[in-house]
Design a protein around this motif. Structure first.
Motif, PDB file in Angstrom:
ATOM      1  N   CYS A  16       0.818  -1.215   0.000  1.00 45.58           N
ATOM      2  CA  CYS A  16       0.000   0.000   0.000  1.00 45.58           C
ATOM      3  C   CYS A  16       0.848   1.259   0.000  1.00 45.58           C
ATOM      4  CB  CYS A  16      -0.917  -0.006   1.214  1.00 45.58           C
ATOM      5  SG  CYS A  16      -0.024   0.190   2.764  1.00 45.58           S
ATOM      6  N   ASN A  17       2.106   1.144   0.340  1.00 45.44           N
ATOM      7  CA  ASN A  17       3.037   2.274   0.373  1.00 45.44           C
ATOM      8  C   ASN A  17       2.773   3.280   1.487  1.00 45.44           C
ATOM      9  OD1 ASN A  17       4.089   1.293  -2.173  1.00 45.44           O
ATOM     10  ND2 ASN A  17       2.342   2.270  -3.139  1.00 45.44           N
ATOM     11  N   ALA A  21       4.977   6.776   2.513  1.00 45.72           N
ATOM     12  CA  ALA A  21       4.410   8.108   2.707  1.00 45.72           C
ATOM     13  C   ALA A  21       4.639   8.589   4.137  1.00 45.72           C
ATOM     14  CB  ALA A  21       2.914   8.094   2.387  1.00 45.72           C
TER      15      ALA A  21
ATOM     16  N   ALA B  92      -1.496   5.341   2.629  1.00 46.66           N
ATOM     17  CA  ALA B  92      -0.571   6.319   2.050  1.00 46.66           C
ATOM     18  C   ALA B  92      -1.260   7.661   1.803  1.00 46.66           C
ATOM     19  CB  ALA B  92       0.019   5.777   0.751  1.00 46.66           C
ATOM     20  N   ARG B  93      -2.508   7.595   1.359  1.00 46.64           N
ATOM     21  CA  ARG B  93      -3.210   8.855   1.062  1.00 46.64           C
ATOM     22  C   ARG B  93      -3.452   9.642   2.342  1.00 46.64           C
ATOM     23  NH1 ARG B  93      -8.120   6.401  -0.678  1.00 46.64           N
ATOM     24  NH2 ARG B  93      -7.215   4.516   0.182  1.00 46.64           N
ATOM     25  N   THR B 827      -2.507   4.518  -3.918  1.00 44.11           N
ATOM     26  CA  THR B 827      -2.022   5.837  -3.525  1.00 44.11           C
ATOM     27  C   THR B 827      -2.849   6.987  -4.078  1.00 44.11           C
ATOM     28  OG1 THR B 827      -0.554   5.519  -5.371  1.00 44.11           O
ATOM     29  CG2 THR B 827       0.394   5.219  -3.190  1.00 44.11           C
ATOM     30  N   LEU B 840       2.482  11.502  -2.796  1.00 44.16           N
ATOM     31  CA  LEU B 840       1.822  10.426  -3.539  1.00 44.16           C
ATOM     32  C   LEU B 840       2.312  10.404  -4.978  1.00 44.16           C
ATOM     33  CD1 LEU B 840      -1.790  10.811  -2.107  1.00 44.16           C
ATOM     34  CD2 LEU B 840      -0.013   9.187  -1.420  1.00 44.16           C
ATOM     35  N   ILE B 843       5.503   8.604  -5.061  1.00 41.61           N
ATOM     36  CA  ILE B 843       5.346   7.141  -5.004  1.00 41.61           C
ATOM     37  C   ILE B 843       4.860   6.629  -6.360  1.00 41.61           C
ATOM     38  CG2 ILE B 843       4.108   5.216  -3.927  1.00 41.61           C
ATOM     39  CD1 ILE B 843       3.904   6.873  -1.380  1.00 41.61           C
ATOM     40  N   ASN B 844       3.908   7.336  -6.929  1.00 38.02           N
ATOM     41  CA  ASN B 844       3.398   6.904  -8.230  1.00 38.02           C
ATOM     42  C   ASN B 844       4.492   6.919  -9.287  1.00 38.02           C
ATOM     43  OD1 ASN B 844       0.905   6.682  -7.025  1.00 38.02           O
ATOM     44  ND2 ASN B 844       0.205   8.696  -7.704  1.00 38.02           N
TER      45      ASN B 844
END
Ligand SMILES: Nc1nc2c(c(=O)[nH]1)N[C@H]1C(S)=C(S)[C@@H](COP(=O)(O)OP(=O)(O)OC[C@H]3O[C@@H](n4cnc5c(=O)[nH]c(N)nc54)[C@H](O)[C@@H]3O)O[C@H]1N2
Ligand SMILES: Nc1nc2c(c(=O)[nH]1)N[C@H]1C(S)=C(S)[C@@H](COP(=O)(O)OP(=O)(O)OC[C@H]3O[C@@H](n4cnc5c(=O)[nH]c(N)nc54)[C@H](O)[C@@H]3O)O[C@H]1N2
Ligand code: SF4
Ligand code: SF4
Ligand code: SF4
Ligand code: SF4
Ligand code: SF4
Ligand SMILES: [Mo]
Lengths: 205, 957, 320
Positions: A16-17, A21, B92-93, B827, B840, B843-844
């Motif tokens: 999910c990363n 973050a 992450a969001r 994300t 984000l 990451i993307n």
């Protein structure tokens, strides 16, 4: 004594990363140039119809025998009694010998330009860094000292990351490590890493 | 070790207050540069609590802010550790959310479209709020925009947080039109299917499965709703996995969630209903169900017959009450034997057993209207009749249902799904015999015309296991239980429900909203919502129409173009108020809304947002809203889908960075402009939500006098706190203090709640019958309106899907032809503006190959000569729409399908990072084509053809 | 968990660091060679001046490569401080920096008396004046009296620098190509070989005392020949060492021995061709200095290529 370590259960890391973050926000890393203190790789493994998608989080292993530290000429890389390997941004001259010595690609550079960008990105007054240096995961020592978990661990929605003290007999991660359920990366190099992984391929027949 | 020399010095770790970390020692470089001063200059640190605003999982957030040099800035978001919803975690969001507030691309002042420019050009000038309001007022007046000519467009943010203002606004201003972006994608197409069975319905999501305690978890087409990511679900799912649950995921691609499964079942897109029907078939045929549960708490034992048209009808007594057949004491006998008790009841022959009448609304079928205790039969013998059913042959719903799916064998489903019949049978047996087991209710709906039926069947399968409101099963939210309990009490006491908008639960709530907008009688001008008028017009013209276009955009274009008539007059839509919605990107296709927005009849487009979405270029006036971290919300909220009952709200972490207005204040101002009926607005608010008008008015006057920013929001909040604290039996200050300290105020745990409010074991479901409904009363009621087709069937049945005009699903795909699938990125929210979030976005970028690429199986890629990174053109084989993208060759996708993430392809260059990132925009590939029940988008019901483009990918596409 | 292992080379220390290692090794070896020659073989002020100043220059340029790439130039102060050896005795860069600094200092001091006497330096404005300062003269005289001390101090630091360039690479455990005792040996041999080549060029082109210096040139040629031979032997053993063992090593071998620059450029033109040119020179002699000068130039280029390819071919295993 305290010996901090992390166990990562690949069976519940869902890619999910959130950890990336969280770490970026907590530690104000130069993500604009794709440099992170922790990465989650997304790998396709297996052959033919046996397809496995593995999410593989990685970060500094806080090696007990850290080559990054022994090559550091300035003493900027040092180890706390609790095992955390840190970089002192004021001492570091950024020769990057440590980055060359680290087998785990845990280190990256923060340049003068990044420091400028960082102020913009994380706020002029709240950006903590003042000087360029090499940077890497510090097990969120600033949080750990306050009794909190590292940012990536706390937020890990898969509870894949667990943080604990190997010297504490009651710590659940101790048993995982002692039993060999959780194993470190490239231990043969003698680095004595302290990030351990629980394999995710066992379940599959 | 060669490099391990003994250290001569050991540095001491200095603990400094705040964030200084180590440092503090004056090292030479500090001396040299003289800039050691401000390192520890953080003056203070603040903790506050709020609710995440990036998806309707509604996670509780702990905000850390730091004040330094007099400037307060948010430095970190964490999951609120006191929250039992997200258990101290954020995705992450949620983690990156603070950078929405500090995003340089934000809308910072009101913007007015420059005179002479066209909508779509993004030519705006900064303006003051006075100018903006003046512009809107003058335009409204000059163009004489009538109330029904207004349409409000909202996203889930406006739904969840401002429903209590939006609906009173609509009624007070007599604006019968609300288009809500979650509906046709999600809430109505997906959830309503589940809800038709369970009676549940909440604004945005209502069931949180107890993955923690499940032994078997079956996920069908779930990804963002669990692993990628709905935090409250994923934390439970991970725990369930750690506890040893077996996980099976059905998805055409190896999604994040599928990657965590013990078994990934690669299904041909669009055939999930077939799979589920086959499993349902196996479960019914092989007795894999909790018979006792079905008898007692569902309408499975209800007697039904076929009418002249061959339609199933419920057998009822004169007062419309359901009939069941006594099972002749068989069940009682069984129980007695199990107890080892020798006081055996009389056993009657089932054929001779009486037919009994049950109360119309109850949760337990074991007592008839006369209070006689018995056990209803799940199956009745051939020849069962009753005087009330006019000589019809009666069977139970159970039997009728089994009959209805008789042909849907695993072998039948194997053909379409591509899954081996043995596998289907095995999973059905595993699911049917493992308790507790969960089949996830699903979230994003749409995609195909049969998704609502799919969700109905999933809910039925869950009910077969008796896994509703039980440990290890589906657990309805604490808030839902709370409302349902009060509603049940009101029903029992015969009093009506007050303040229905905020108090009604489930389908009753849905019916309230449907009723408010679909009936012209509710308004003095007599106009129902345009979408309802359009349905009637279509129906009258003998054309396909939508039965329940709840907050849908169906008919909008016709209305704008003047092609919609109401009572012989044109029913035009001439003004839009868009709040927290991005229809150009979220509806299909983009051109539909662009044409609507650019049409000459469209007089005024007002838009409230925080960032320049793809819709903003088409507005006349853009109003800046605060971000969720900068505002106190105007009321208190339930804790989302949390199984526990709790109260929470948002506290502003910092003062708003820009001169922004809050939604309630904007609505109040718009009321002044549209109808001048501000008093009416407050009155409707009181009537519908219970927030008393007089105290709000008084508080508003006070706040205005004090010069409070957004006085209306502040006034509502004050009154809401007073009201809620009274209900909780504490003072307003105590509630405030508790929320400031903990972020959530817990009232009751779900285990306690289930003891008295488990649905349907303790209290009735909020269906028409109070039971879990296999025979759907919702679809029963729709039948009278003349709708036709299997999608409206009262029982579970097959609903065909057609992806190809030129050939059936049985004909192999052409070499360049693929089924189309899409899904969310972990994300990014929807196609939302948070793809612009710097973290984000980074990451993307790190994962660009996977996130931005078009997934194609290597065997298919090879046939087309495609390699990773090749540029391709994707063309919709039905509509001809096309988009270019780059290939990601992967075995993680079904050979017949291509997959892409639906988060990218932003076209507004003002959203700088998203724009630079590129990607394939789903809204440019999907045509405007909806199914007939709720106007759900058939957003995957076509195939895509692929052609290689010559130039290779380079940089942003 | 090793199923996903990938092998990568690095882009942290690239061509510029190869220059540092190259010039560092060669400069130090040059300086050391000339001082030892001067002290024990044949007093040769000109050679000392050439050796000292080109050594210092090479180290200056080489070190500036490293310095230029530092992230925080200010913080270099921590390694310039000699106490660093007590604080970070395990860090080769600490040693290397001190070696380099002290080699330069002692090298300068050793050369100072010669400078004071040199006609050339006496002609350079400004420098001429500085050299005339009383205390400079005094220091020069003192150094002259203790020239052996200065010479050895410089040479020891010089040899330290030479060996350090190899030890530095050896200290990176993840890379099999580097993390072995052959590396310091190889780099030391190569450094002296390039120093010989450089000095041959100096003797042939700059000092031009053809007859007088013949024995010296012959000595350097022979030494170089032996060094090249030793280098070839070390490389030969590297080749076999890398074939078997860790995958990182095998991939390094593949990278190197499939690379024309390495095979033809370095081994062919950087070692074999000069080897044979010098071999002939030693056995039969050349009628003109040209072949030896060509050989020297080739050795110099080869020396850089060696370090360049070594940096480039270091392979890390990444288990993700
Ligand atoms: N391309 C694409 N479209 C989709 C989906 C998808 O995955 N991809 N998913 C579908 C689904 S399941 C759903 S539920 C819907 C959801 O659709 P929406 O609810 O509309 O989704 P969002 O993108 O979150 O919100 C829309 C707008 O709200 C703005 N916004 C964010 N925060 C605030 C705020 O605090 N105040 C105001 N005024 N505005 C704010 C955003 O900038 C954005 O422009 O989308 C559907 N459409
Ligand atoms: N990251 C992120 N998470 C979110 C949201 C968000 O915007 N971003 N929004 C929230 C909201 S409002 C919603 S509605 C949910 C949506 O959550 P989900 O309903 O899980 O939606 P998606 O992730 O869009 O799609 C799920 C999966 O369906 C698969 N799929 C596509 N076609 C088919 C098919 O024909 N059959 C089967 N079996 N599978 C198919 C896709 O490959 C994808 O993996 O997510 C919630 N969580
Ligand atoms: S992982 Fe690398 S940076 Fe971290 S302690 Fe080990 S060697 Fe050092
Ligand atoms: S870069 Fe900094 S931390 Fe790394 S070795 Fe050099 S001085 Fe030490
Ligand atoms: S422990 Fe802290 S610094 Fe290390 S990866 Fe996790 S969040 Fe980043
Ligand atoms: S937060 Fe946890 S589950 Fe998510 S990617 Fe990171 S380690 Fe994996
Ligand atoms: S799941 Fe993520 S985006 Fe959704 S509310 Fe929770 S933290 Fe926010
Ligand atoms: Mo949704």
């Amino acid at each position: 004594m305290t010996r901090y370590a992390m166990v990562i259960d690949l069976n519940t890391c869902v890619g999910c990363n959130a950890c990336m973050a969280a770490c970026a926000a907590e530690n104000q890393t130069p993500v604009w140039k794709n440099s992170w203190r922790t990465y989650v790789h997304d790998k396709e493994i297996g052959t033919g119809e046996d397809i496995h998608r593995r999410f593989f989080p990685r970060l500094c292993n806080h090696c007990s025998n850290p080559p990054c530290m022994s090559v550091c000429p300035t003493g900027a890389t040092y180890q706390l009694d609790n095992g955390i390997v840190q970089v002192d941004e004021d001492l570091c001259m950024g020769c990057q010998a440590c980055a060359m010595a680290c087998p785990y690609a845990a280190r990256f550079e923060v340049t003068y330009g990044d420091v400028r960008e960082g102020r913009e990105f994380f706020g002029e007054h709240t950006y903590r860094r003042r000087r360029p240096s090499v940077d890497k995961c510090n097990f969120c020592a600033q949080r750990v000292l306050e009794g909190r978990e590292p940012a990536c661990v706390e937020t890990c929605v898969g509870s894949a990351r667990q943080f604990g003290d190997l010297d504490n007999p009651d710590d659940p991660i101790r048993q995982m490590v002692a039993s060999g359920t959780a194993r470190p990366l490239m231990a043969y190099l003698g680095t004595e890493p302290n990030v351990y992984y629980i394999d995710d391929l066992k379940r599959r027949g | 070790m060669a490099w391990d020399f003994p250290r001569l010095s050991r540095r001491e770790f200095l603990k400094t207050s705040g964030y200084g970390g180590v440092a503090a020692t004056l090292s030479p470089s500090v001396l040299l540069t003289g800039c050691g001063a401000d390192k520890d200059a953080f003056e203070s640190e603040d903790i506050s609590y709020t609710i995440c605003n990036f998806c309707s999982s509604l996670c509780n957030v702990r905000v850390t802010s730091r004040t330094s040099n007099g400037v307060k800035r948010i430095v970190k978001l964490d999951g609120n550790p006191n929250s039992t919803l997200n258990r101290g975690k954020l995705c992450a969001r949620g983690q990156a959310g603070l950078l929405q507030t500090y995003d340089g691309d934000r809308i910072k002042t009101p913007l007015i479209r420059v005179e002479g420019s066209k909508r779509g050009e993004y030519a705006f000038r900064s303006a003051s709020w006075e100018e903006a309001w003046d512009y809107i007022a003058r335009k409204t007046k000059r163009a004489a925009i009538q109330p029904w000519e207004w349409t409000m467009v909202g996203g889930w943010t406006s739904c969840v947080f401002y429903m209590n203002w939006s609906v009173p606004f609509a009624l007070a201003n007599e604006v019968p039109n609300i288009v809500a972006s979650p509906m046709q994608h999600c809430v109505t197409t997906g959830h309503l299917g589940t809800d038709a069975v369970t009676g549940n319905f909440n604004i945005h999501d209502e069931i949180l499965p107890d993955f923690d305690n499940a032994k078997y978890i079956l996920l069908i087409g779930n990804n963002a709703s669990v692993g990628a990511v709905s935090t409250c679900r994923m934390v439970r799912f991970a725990q369930g996995k750690k506890n040893g649950a077996k996980v099976v995921v059905v998805d055409p691609r190896l999604s994040e969630t599928a990657a965590k499964a013990d078994e990934w079942i690669t299904i041909r897109p669009g055939t999930d209903l077939d799979l589920c029907l086959a499993m349902f078939h196996v479960m019914l045929e092989e007795g894999l169900y909790d018979a006792n549960y079905l008898r007692r708490h569902t309408n499975m034992p209800f007697l039904v017959y076929r009418d002249q048209r061959g339609e199933w009808q419920l057998a009822k007594d004169e007062q419309g009450r359901p009939l069941v057949k006594d099972d002749g004491g068989k069940q009682k006998l069984q129980e007695v034997l199990e107890r080892g008790d020798h006081d055996l009841p009389p056993v009657i022959n089932l054929t001779d057993a009486p037919i009994r009448v049950l109360p119309a609304y109850t949760n337990d079928n074991r007592q008839d209207i006369d209070g006689y205790s018995f056990c209803p039969a799940l199956e009745v013998p051939v020849g069962t009749q009753s005087p009330q059913s006019g000589g019809h042959q009666l069977v139970t719903v159970f039997q009728a249902q089994r009959e209805a799916v008789k042909d849907y064998t695993p072998e039948w489903a194997a053909k379409t799904t591509g899954i081996a019949a043995e596998t289907i049978r095995r999973i059905a047996r595993e699911f049917g015999t493992t308790r507790p087991a969960i089949i996830d209710p699903g979230w994003h709906g749409a995609r195909y015309a049969n998704v609502m039926m799919l969700r109905r069947v999933q809910a039925m399968m869950q009910a077969l296991n008796g896994g509703i409101d039980r440990e290890g099963g589906w657990i309805m939210s604490g808030e839902f239980h709370h409302k349902a309990t009060r509603q049940w009490q009101a029903k029992q006491s015969g009093e009506g429900m007050q303040h229905q908008l905020s108090n009604l639960a489930g389908m009753d709530f849905a019916n309230l909203v449907i009723g408010a907008l679909s009936r012209g009688e509710n308004f003095s001008h007599g106009h129902p919502g345009f979408t309802w008028a359009y349905s009637q017009q279509q129906k009258a013209a003998g054309k396909p129409w939508v039965a329940l276009p709840v907050m849908a955009d169906e008919g909008l274009k016709e209305s704008v173009e003047g092609k919609l008539q109401w009572r012989g007059e044109p029913y035009k839509t001439r003004a839009l108020f868009i709040n927290a919605a991005n229809p150009v990107r979220h509806y299909y296709p983009d051109t539909y809304w662009k044409e609507v927005l650019q049409h000459e009849n469209m007089e005024l487009v007002v838009l409230l947002d925080v960032l320049p979405s793809d819709t903003t270029p088409y507005a006349d006036v853009i109003l800046p809203n605060s971000t969720y971290l900068e505002r106190n919300e105007p009321t208190l909220y339930g804790n989302g889908v949390n199984q526990d009952l709790a109260v929470t709200t948002r506290y502003a972490a910092i003062d708003a960075l820009y001169d922004s207005w809050e939604s309630p204040d904007v609505l109040l101002k718009m009321t002044e402009i549209i109808s001048g009926n501000q008093a009416g607005f407050l009155k409707y608010m009181e009537a519908l939500t219970g927030l008393p008008a007089e105290p709000v008015k008084a508080a508003l006057a006070k706040k205005q006098q004090e010069g409070t920013k957004n006085p209306f929001s502040a006034a509502c909040r004050e009154v809401a706190f007073a009201q809620k604290s009274k209900e909780l039996g504490i003072t307003s200050d105590e509630l405030d203090k508790s929320l400031r300290e903990r972020g959530v105020y817990h009232e009751e745990t779900w285990r306690e709640i289930l003891k008295h409010a488990a649905i349907p074991e303790q209290i009735p479901a909020v269906t028409a019958s109070g039971r879990i409904e296999f025979y759907s009363s919702l679809f029963d009621s729709l039948r009278d309106t003349g709708v036709e087709g299997p999608a409206f069937s009262v029982l579970a049945t097959a609903v065909p899907v057609s992806c190809r005009d030129h050939a059936g699903a049985d004909v192999p795909l052409d070499d360049d032809e693929f089924y189309f699938t899409y899904g969310k990125t972990p994300t990014v929210s929807y196609g939302s503006t948070n793809s612009n979030n710097p973290i984000l976005n980074a990451i993307n970028t790190f994962k660009a190959e996977i996130y931005r690429g078009v997934w194609i199986h290597p065997e298919r890629a090879q046939r087309l000569g495609l390699e990773n990174g090749d540029r391709i053109r994707l063309t919709n084989s039905r509509s001809g729409q096309f988009q270019d993208g780059e290939v990601y060759v992967t075995r993680k996708v079904h050979r017949d399908a291509l997959f892409l993430h639906s988060s990218f392809g932003v076209e507004n260059s003002q959203l700088t990072r998203s724009y630079a990132y590129g990607g394939v925009a789903t809204n440019k590939l999907i045509p405007h084509w909806v199914e007939p029940v709720v106007a759900g988008f058939r957003s995957q019901e076509f195939t895509i053809r692929i052609r290689k483009l010559e130039e290779r990918a380079g940089g942003a596409a | 968990m090793d199923v996903t292992t990938s092998f990568v080379t690095q882009d942290i220390w690239t061509w510029w660091l190869a220059i540092y290692l190259y010039l560092g090794g060669m400069g130090a070896a040059t300086l050391t060679t000339t001082f030892l020659t001067d002290m024990y073989l044949k007093p040769h002020p000109e050679l000392v001046l050439w050796g000292a100043w080109s050594g210092i220059a090479m180290l200056g340029v080489g070190s500036s490569m490293l310095f230029g790439h530092l992230l925080d130039h200010m913080a270099v102060i921590h390694v310039l401080n000699p106490l660093v050896l007590f604080n970070q005795p395990h860090a080769w860069i600490a040693w290397g920096t001190q070696f380099i600094v002290w080699m330069m200092v002692w090298g300068f001091l050793y050369a100072l008396p010669y400078m004071l006497e040199s006609a050339f330096f006496g002609r350079i404005p400004l420098l001429r004046d500085i050299l005339a300062w009383e205390w400079v003269q005094k220091v020069g005289r003192t150094c002259g009296r203790h020239c052996r001390l200065c010479g050895w101090a410089a040479s020891i630091n010089g040899i330290g620098t030479v060996v350090y360039t190899g030890l530095l690479l050896q200290s990176f455990p993840a890379v099999a190509l580097w993390h072995n005792p052959g590396v310091p040996l190889l780099f030391t041999v190569s450094a002296f070989s390039t120093a010989m080549a450089f000095l041959l060029l100096v003797l042939n082109l700059a000092i031009k005392k053809r007859e007088e210096d013949r024995p010296l040139r012959v000595l350097y040629e022979r030494t170089d020949l032996m060094l090249i031979a030793a280098e070839l032997v070390i490389l030969f053993s590297f080749f076999f060492y890398l074939q078997r063992g860790s995958q990182s090593a095998a991939i390094s071998a593949q990278l190197l021995w499939n690379n024309w620059g390495w095979l033809i450029g370095f081994i062919g033109f950087g070692l074999l061709v000069p080897f044979f040119l010098e071999l002939k020179g030693v056995i039969k002699g050349w009628s003109s200095p040209a072949p030896i000068m060509v050989a020297s130039v080739l050795v110099l280029v080869g020396g850089y290529l060696l370090r360049y390819y070594f940096m480039y071919a270091g392979v890390y295993a990444q288990p993700w």
